[in-house]
Design a protein around this motif. Sequence first.
Motif, mmCIF file in Angstrom:
data_model
loop_
_atom_site.group_PDB
_atom_site.id
_atom_site.type_symbol
_atom_site.label_atom_id
_atom_site.label_comp_id
_atom_site.label_asym_id
_atom_site.label_seq_id
_atom_site.Cartn_x
_atom_site.Cartn_y
_atom_site.Cartn_z
ATOM 1 N N LYS A 46 0.838 -1.202 0.000
ATOM 2 C CA LYS A 46 0.000 0.000 0.000
ATOM 3 C C LYS A 46 0.865 1.242 0.000
ATOM 4 O O LYS A 46 1.858 1.313 0.729
ATOM 5 C CB LYS A 46 -0.892 0.014 1.252
ATOM 6 C CG LYS A 46 -1.808 1.225 1.394
ATOM 7 C CD LYS A 46 -3.012 1.120 0.502
ATOM 8 C CE LYS A 46 -3.981 2.279 0.713
ATOM 9 N NZ LYS A 46 -5.155 2.213 -0.176
ATOM 10 N N PHE A 47 0.501 2.200 -0.838
ATOM 11 C CA PHE A 47 1.098 3.532 -0.779
ATOM 12 C C PHE A 47 -0.050 4.527 -0.697
ATOM 13 O O PHE A 47 -0.987 4.478 -1.487
ATOM 14 C CB PHE A 47 1.949 3.836 -2.006
ATOM 15 C CG PHE A 47 2.412 5.272 -2.072
ATOM 16 C CD1 PHE A 47 3.426 5.715 -1.246
ATOM 17 C CD2 PHE A 47 1.802 6.182 -2.923
ATOM 18 C CE1 PHE A 47 3.842 7.043 -1.269
ATOM 19 C CE2 PHE A 47 2.211 7.510 -2.963
ATOM 20 C CZ PHE A 47 3.243 7.940 -2.136
ATOM 21 N N ALA A 48 0.007 5.410 0.283
ATOM 22 C CA ALA A 48 -1.058 6.407 0.443
ATOM 23 C C ALA A 48 -0.462 7.758 0.799
ATOM 24 O O ALA A 48 0.547 7.840 1.505
ATOM 25 C CB ALA A 48 -2.040 5.962 1.533
ATOM 26 N N GLU A 49 -1.078 8.790 0.283
ATOM 27 C CA GLU A 49 -0.711 10.156 0.640
ATOM 28 C C GLU A 49 -1.870 10.787 1.394
ATOM 29 O O GLU A 49 -3.036 10.513 1.100
ATOM 30 C CB GLU A 49 -0.395 10.960 -0.624
ATOM 31 C CG GLU A 49 0.825 10.437 -1.383
ATOM 32 C CD GLU A 49 1.075 11.161 -2.692
ATOM 33 O OE1 GLU A 49 2.174 11.699 -2.877
ATOM 34 O OE2 GLU A 49 0.141 11.185 -3.528
ATOM 35 N N PHE A 50 -1.550 11.623 2.372
ATOM 36 C CA PHE A 50 -2.603 12.301 3.119
ATOM 37 C C PHE A 50 -2.095 13.668 3.558
ATOM 38 O O PHE A 50 -0.894 13.954 3.505
ATOM 39 C CB PHE A 50 -3.068 11.466 4.320
ATOM 40 C CG PHE A 50 -1.996 11.097 5.309
ATOM 41 C CD1 PHE A 50 -1.738 11.889 6.414
ATOM 42 C CD2 PHE A 50 -1.243 9.934 5.148
ATOM 43 C CE1 PHE A 50 -0.761 11.541 7.341
ATOM 44 C CE2 PHE A 50 -0.269 9.576 6.065
ATOM 45 C CZ PHE A 50 -0.024 10.386 7.168
ATOM 46 N N THR A 51 -3.025 14.493 3.984
ATOM 47 C CA THR A 51 -2.697 15.845 4.427
ATOM 48 C C THR A 51 -3.200 16.036 5.844
ATOM 49 O O THR A 51 -4.378 15.802 6.130
ATOM 50 C CB THR A 51 -3.352 16.899 3.505
ATOM 51 O OG1 THR A 51 -2.934 16.668 2.153
ATOM 52 C CG2 THR A 51 -2.946 18.303 3.922
ATOM 53 N N LEU A 52 -2.302 16.416 6.738
ATOM 54 C CA LEU A 52 -2.700 16.710 8.111
ATOM 55 C C LEU A 52 -3.562 17.973 8.138
ATOM 56 O O LEU A 52 -3.555 18.761 7.183
ATOM 57 C CB LEU A 52 -1.460 16.898 8.983
ATOM 58 C CG LEU A 52 -0.550 15.674 9.134
ATOM 59 C CD1 LEU A 52 0.718 16.045 9.900
ATOM 60 C CD2 LEU A 52 -1.277 14.532 9.837
ATOM 61 N N SER A 53 -4.280 18.168 9.216
ATOM 62 C CA SER A 53 -5.224 19.287 9.273
ATOM 63 C C SER A 53 -4.541 20.650 9.241
ATOM 64 O O SER A 53 -5.186 21.656 8.962
ATOM 65 C CB SER A 53 -6.099 19.175 10.525
ATOM 66 O OG SER A 53 -5.321 19.186 11.692
#
Length: 236
Positions: free
Chosen positions: A197-204
């Motif tokens: 799995k590779f995932a990108e996310f953005t903190l608040s």
Amino acid sequence: MIDYDLLKGEIDKLGIDIGEYGLDRFDQYADYLVNWNRHVNLTAITEPDEIVIKHFVDSLYVLKYVKLHKGQSLIDVGSGAGFPGLPLLFANPDINVTFVDSIRKKLVFIKDVLHNTGLIAETKHSRAEELGRNNEFREKYDFATARAVAQLNVLCEYCLPLVKVGGLFIAMKGASGKEELEQAAHAIEVLGGELAKFAEFTLSNGDKRSIIIIRKISQTPTKYPRKSKKIDTKPL
């Protein structure tokens, strides 16, 4: 010290249950982190809301992609101030965590947090590549985690030898995760892994993050890990 509403709101977004004592434990952790940091270099982040978002929530994002179950083992490589291992333990107090760092003072800090939050885990003062050549630790763990330790092609050689076949290596990265993953393709294959799995996310707060999850599909060849100087100067 911390804003309970901020932390609870962020945790709720991730769909995580941290239990009856979870918020209090995170509050104690933040307090110890700031106090210890006056004498031991643990973190540049000491403002309470930033601790919540950049350390606690960032670490807990692992649980959006991976489920940890009672009795499973996790080794946190290059633990430093305890990220992501301590937040993961707070949320899953019935897993078996081993914290590894080459700097003894940082492990003393982690022990202090564990003692004062009523949790149990192991600490190991060692370099990861030494443990990876030791049959007591080699290929013994369901999970290995690492956050802000080294480039992924280097990190794989430190961490994958510790993961049992069928287990997962979880690397927490910043915005450069995709590029690091491409550069580490050869290392992952040689060391017995494949991308799960590779995932990108953005903190608040707007910070970009990525998470790379590598499944161990075959045993790591016995010549790995090499000595640290060779790993760092001639990465796979």
